[in-house]
Design an enzyme around this catalytic site. Sequence first.
Site, PDB file in Angstrom:
ATOM      1  N   GLN A  32       2.373  -3.103   9.943  1.00 24.46           N
ATOM      2  CA  GLN A  32       1.421  -2.253   9.231  1.00 24.46           C
ATOM      3  C   GLN A  32       1.423  -0.835   9.815  1.00 24.46           C
ATOM      4  OE1 GLN A  32      -0.377  -3.038   6.427  1.00 24.46           O
ATOM      5  NE2 GLN A  32      -1.010  -0.899   6.430  1.00 24.46           N
ATOM      6  N   LYS A  47      -3.006  -8.346   2.082  1.00 22.22           N
ATOM      7  CA  LYS A  47      -1.631  -8.873   2.060  1.00 22.22           C
ATOM      8  C   LYS A  47      -1.623 -10.346   2.458  1.00 22.22           C
ATOM      9  CE  LYS A  47       0.104  -4.254   2.886  1.00 22.22           C
ATOM     10  NZ  LYS A  47       0.613  -3.240   3.803  1.00 22.22           N
ATOM     11  N   ASP A  97       9.403  -4.275   3.352  1.00 23.31           N
ATOM     12  CA  ASP A  97       8.782  -2.988   3.028  1.00 23.31           C
ATOM     13  C   ASP A  97       9.829  -1.964   2.574  1.00 23.31           C
ATOM     14  OD1 ASP A  97       6.038  -2.793   3.074  1.00 23.31           O
ATOM     15  OD2 ASP A  97       5.899  -2.498   5.244  1.00 23.31           O
TER      16      ASP A  97
END
Length: 290
Positions: A97, A53, A120
Amino acid sequence: MSKIIDGKALSMSIKEDVRAKVSEAVARGVRVPCLAVVIVGDDPASKSYVKGKVNAASFTGIDSPLIELPEETTTEQLLSCVRRLNSDPSVDGILVQLPLPAHIDADAVLDAVDPSKDVDGFHPSNVAALWLGRPCFVPCTPLGIIRLIESTGVDISGKNAVVVGRSNIVGKPVAKLLLDRNATVTLAHSRTRDLASVTRGADILVAAVGRPRMITADMIKPGAVVIDVGINRIDGGRLVGDVDFDGASAVAGFITPVPGGAGPMTIAMLMANTLGAYYAHTGAAQQPLE
Ligand code: NDP
């Protein structure tokens, strides 16, 4: 023999598009976009995802400060980190994460992310907005799956779509996105009876289970579009999907490989979502070209 859907190439074209848009805005004097990435602990898989990422952010011109916190970080400490990022006007997106260490209240952390920075798409208000058909951040893997299906040229409308797996991050949201595109959607899971008879009815089959090669050729309708989301490590580290690629590719019309299918698309859509957050925060998209 099926056509292989090249997620790597498609993800690159999306990242190049994001890069061009970022560079165009920055050239007009708008600040650089920023995606803050938070990782807790030393899980090797999580570290590798985070690296992917951060690399993609660097490619697209998005600043991506990496905040690495030790395994023993408490929920309260992580919450204060998230709150600090929420109130930092230079931060457009916040990615925490997953999975978090078991002692951390992951729901509390996801709930704490400012929904306007929730690239997200995991915050309950974004989840609710998705199901209500309102503007929102959509989770990256489901978004990438839709782009992969669309890249085949197969019209989703009216098709039978079967999604195997009903997680909050993949199965449920991709089912909603397929429904929005007028597919007739079946969401299968571990209690589904006679899964093979269900999947054999699928014009579009999405496998998001986490069981190596569980979808075999006999479970696939000839000519179907097959999207394999699974990431499974076997034989000391080799990556395989949830679909038995060798068998399935003799039956399916289109199929994604693992690696090189849904994985890179997830990262590309994260960049696209961050660009969306940046546009919303800065108004950059609305500014006229000079
Ligand atoms: P979860 O473990 O959260 O969910 C798995 C789902 O599969 C559950 O709904 C479960 O059913 C269902 N399932 C389990 N066994 C069976 C079975 N025998 N038959 C039918 N359904 C079954 O997984 P995720 O959705 O988080 O991830 C799925 C896979 O996708 C994993 O391999 C993961 O690594 C990968 N992944 C890949 C991403 C990418 O970027 N490419 C991103 C996210 C995930 P039930 O609900 O009944 O328990």
